[in-house]
Design a protein around this motif. Sequence first.
Motif, PDB file in Angstrom:
ATOM      1  N   HIS A 125       0.857  -1.178   0.000  1.00  0.00           N
ATOM      2  CA  HIS A 125       0.000   0.000   0.000  1.00  0.00           C
ATOM      3  C   HIS A 125       0.889   1.222   0.000  1.00  0.00           C
ATOM      4  O   HIS A 125       2.107   1.118   0.094  1.00  0.00           O
ATOM      5  CB  HIS A 125      -0.931  -0.021   1.214  1.00  0.00           C
ATOM      6  CG  HIS A 125      -1.895  -1.164   1.162  1.00  0.00           C
ATOM      7  ND1 HIS A 125      -2.755  -1.352   0.110  1.00  0.00           N
ATOM      8  CD2 HIS A 125      -2.101  -2.212   2.007  1.00  0.00           C
ATOM      9  CE1 HIS A 125      -3.464  -2.444   0.317  1.00  0.00           C
ATOM     10  NE2 HIS A 125      -3.080  -2.986   1.457  1.00  0.00           N
ATOM     11  N   LYS A 126       0.279   2.392  -0.071  1.00  0.00           N
ATOM     12  CA  LYS A 126       1.057   3.612  -0.254  1.00  0.00           C
ATOM     13  C   LYS A 126       2.170   3.753   0.778  1.00  0.00           C
ATOM     14  O   LYS A 126       3.317   3.986   0.450  1.00  0.00           O
ATOM     15  CB  LYS A 126       0.138   4.835  -0.214  1.00  0.00           C
ATOM     16  CG  LYS A 126      -0.392   5.158  -1.607  1.00  0.00           C
ATOM     17  CD  LYS A 126      -1.478   6.189  -1.566  1.00  0.00           C
ATOM     18  CE  LYS A 126      -2.255   6.165  -2.882  1.00  0.00           C
ATOM     19  NZ  LYS A 126      -3.595   6.667  -2.750  1.00  0.00           N
ATOM     20  N   LYS A 127       1.817   3.582   2.041  1.00  0.00           N
ATOM     21  CA  LYS A 127       2.851   3.829   3.057  1.00  0.00           C
ATOM     22  C   LYS A 127       3.355   2.551   3.695  1.00  0.00           C
ATOM     23  O   LYS A 127       4.528   2.387   3.944  1.00  0.00           O
ATOM     24  CB  LYS A 127       2.324   4.804   4.128  1.00  0.00           C
ATOM     25  CG  LYS A 127       2.426   6.229   3.633  1.00  0.00           C
ATOM     26  CD  LYS A 127       2.123   7.226   4.712  1.00  0.00           C
ATOM     27  CE  LYS A 127       2.257   8.651   4.154  1.00  0.00           C
ATOM     28  NZ  LYS A 127       1.522   9.616   4.912  1.00  0.00           N
ATOM     29  N   GLN A 128       2.419   1.621   3.956  1.00  0.00           N
ATOM     30  CA  GLN A 128       2.874   0.424   4.659  1.00  0.00           C
ATOM     31  C   GLN A 128       2.564  -0.831   3.860  1.00  0.00           C
ATOM     32  O   GLN A 128       1.685  -0.840   3.001  1.00  0.00           O
ATOM     33  CB  GLN A 128       2.209   0.362   6.030  1.00  0.00           C
ATOM     34  CG  GLN A 128       0.692   0.271   5.950  1.00  0.00           C
ATOM     35  CD  GLN A 128       0.087   0.471   7.309  1.00  0.00           C
ATOM     36  OE1 GLN A 128       0.481   1.350   8.039  1.00  0.00           O
ATOM     37  NE2 GLN A 128      -0.880  -0.363   7.643  1.00  0.00           N
TER      38      GLN A 128
END
Lengths: 272, 342
Positions: A30-33
């Motif tokens: 996912h975008k951050k994690q």
Amino acid sequence: MAADAKTQTGISMEKKIVLSAQDLSIGYQHKKQNETIAQAINLAFEESNLIALIGANGIGKSTLLRTLTGIQKPLLGEVQLNHKNINSYSSSELAQNLAVVLTESLPPSNLTVFELVALGRQPYTNWLGKLSPEDLDSVNKAISLTQIDGIAHKKHFEISDGQLQKVLIARALAQDTPLIVLDEPTTHLDLQHKVNLIRLLKKLASETAKCILYSTHDLDLALQLSDQIVVMTSNDVVQGTPEYLMEHHAFDKLFNDKSIRFNSHKGGFVIR
Amino acid sequence: MYSQKRNIPIFIILGIALVMAFLLNLSLGSVKIPFIDVVHSLTGGEASKSTWEYIILHYRLPKALTALLAGMGLSVSGLLMQTLFRNPLAGPDVLGLSSGASLGVAFVILGAGFLPGILSGFFLSPYGIVLASTAGSFMVLLAILVVSQRLRDTMAILIIGLMFSSFTGAIVGVLTFFSTSEQLQKFTFWSLGSLGNLPWEHIIILAVVCIAGLLLSAICIKPLDALLLGERYAKSMGINFKKTRFIIILAASLLTGTITAFTGPIAFVGLVVPHIAKLVFKTSSHLILYVGTILSGAIILLVCDTFTQMPGSEYVLPINAITSIIGAPIVIWLLMRKHKPV
């Protein structure tokens, strides 16, 4: 337990390893994690072997298969097909090394069984898809190995589910790859056809020296007919021969439900 | 079992039928011209009357060529879309491509007044109209593609196509409200659809774009075969799906857009002809279907065009009416035998 899969499974030195995974983490970025579904996966699949992948619904079997077939990139580690990172293959190279049989139903078309099997030759044919004599040879060989000669002229929507599975397997055989991956090939089949199908896969693996990996929910069949089994639980992913896995109680943790227990004498689950 | 030899006689028969349909189309019309004079004027010889020669070379030959190109292009465009969208009922008109093209043309013809002089001059030229109408059908195809990836249901795509048709129809309606009667007349004539009245320079543009579209479709023959098993199988057999999809969409919108720009919307040809080819050749091989669709598409539109100008009659019926009268019952019949996928 999964860390040194090779010593546990007693892999012989003569057979070639077709597909392997080292310290594999699978999941989605996912975008951050990262969402990790399973980690520290070590697998080694040899030629001439029939390997079953079992695990409860939603445990991540599909994600593992997608990663092992190069559709999805691993979060960590790498998958090696013929000792080369699967994500570094070009799509046409990969098509000559890996064939798949999917669960999704086929779109409407007028394809005959023969034409469907012949599509397996696409990675080898010219820009118009014309079949050479060698291509025809491979197609006919695949048809006779899967014993679908009698229905070769029929349309693909005129045959039964069991026959269609065989036809799709013949298509994968015609693709002439060292590895074939099947996603739940026995769903929608009755017991007799399930047994026939897995027997056929076993025969194909030993006769054509291919490595065949399939996912399934039929543990009893997998135990009796597979050379190796990969058990996927929420804790780990373990590979081994059916005997080894039974000895080490690998199936006890398959379902997160105390009323379903594995009985190693019967080679199946007992419901209390 | 799987012999391509069986098809050769059918191809020969279709080839002869195409030549016959072409010559028949040239010799029939409000003025009766003997067959031998048709052949003479075509081969550069002299017809018995110079007016006949003039009619053939400046009126009937361009019309027959337009019918030939439009028949080929629309039918191949339909074949491409039926395989790409896994939907036997897909076609340039059903999916709203023709409406998209109409919208493009409507913007150009009805909206040209809002543009500065030089720009409106370009957009009202045949190149501008081709560009606008191709862009219109391309936009609609892209939109359908986005929707089709969200919705796995193939029937929903047809409804979406219908919605696009109403949507573009409404916008055209709004545009007509603000346009002059002269612009309106021009657009109305275009939207009635006609294969005739194209000057030679337009036919050359049409021919060049159609051939480009047909060549683009030809390089997709093998990936199209793979797509018969669905996107994932096609990818697993080494097909670059995104590239293939782009080429298919480009080819389909070039063909539909350009043909619609010059002839106006022509219904049902793109939907029905691929089915006729599938019924005749009883195969899914796109190589055979491609050639079969090109030949039968040309024959069918030439024959339909011949019907519009019944011999001895003063009137010329709109081509769209004839294709709809023949096409609609065929589509209903195809739906009735839906249990047998086509």
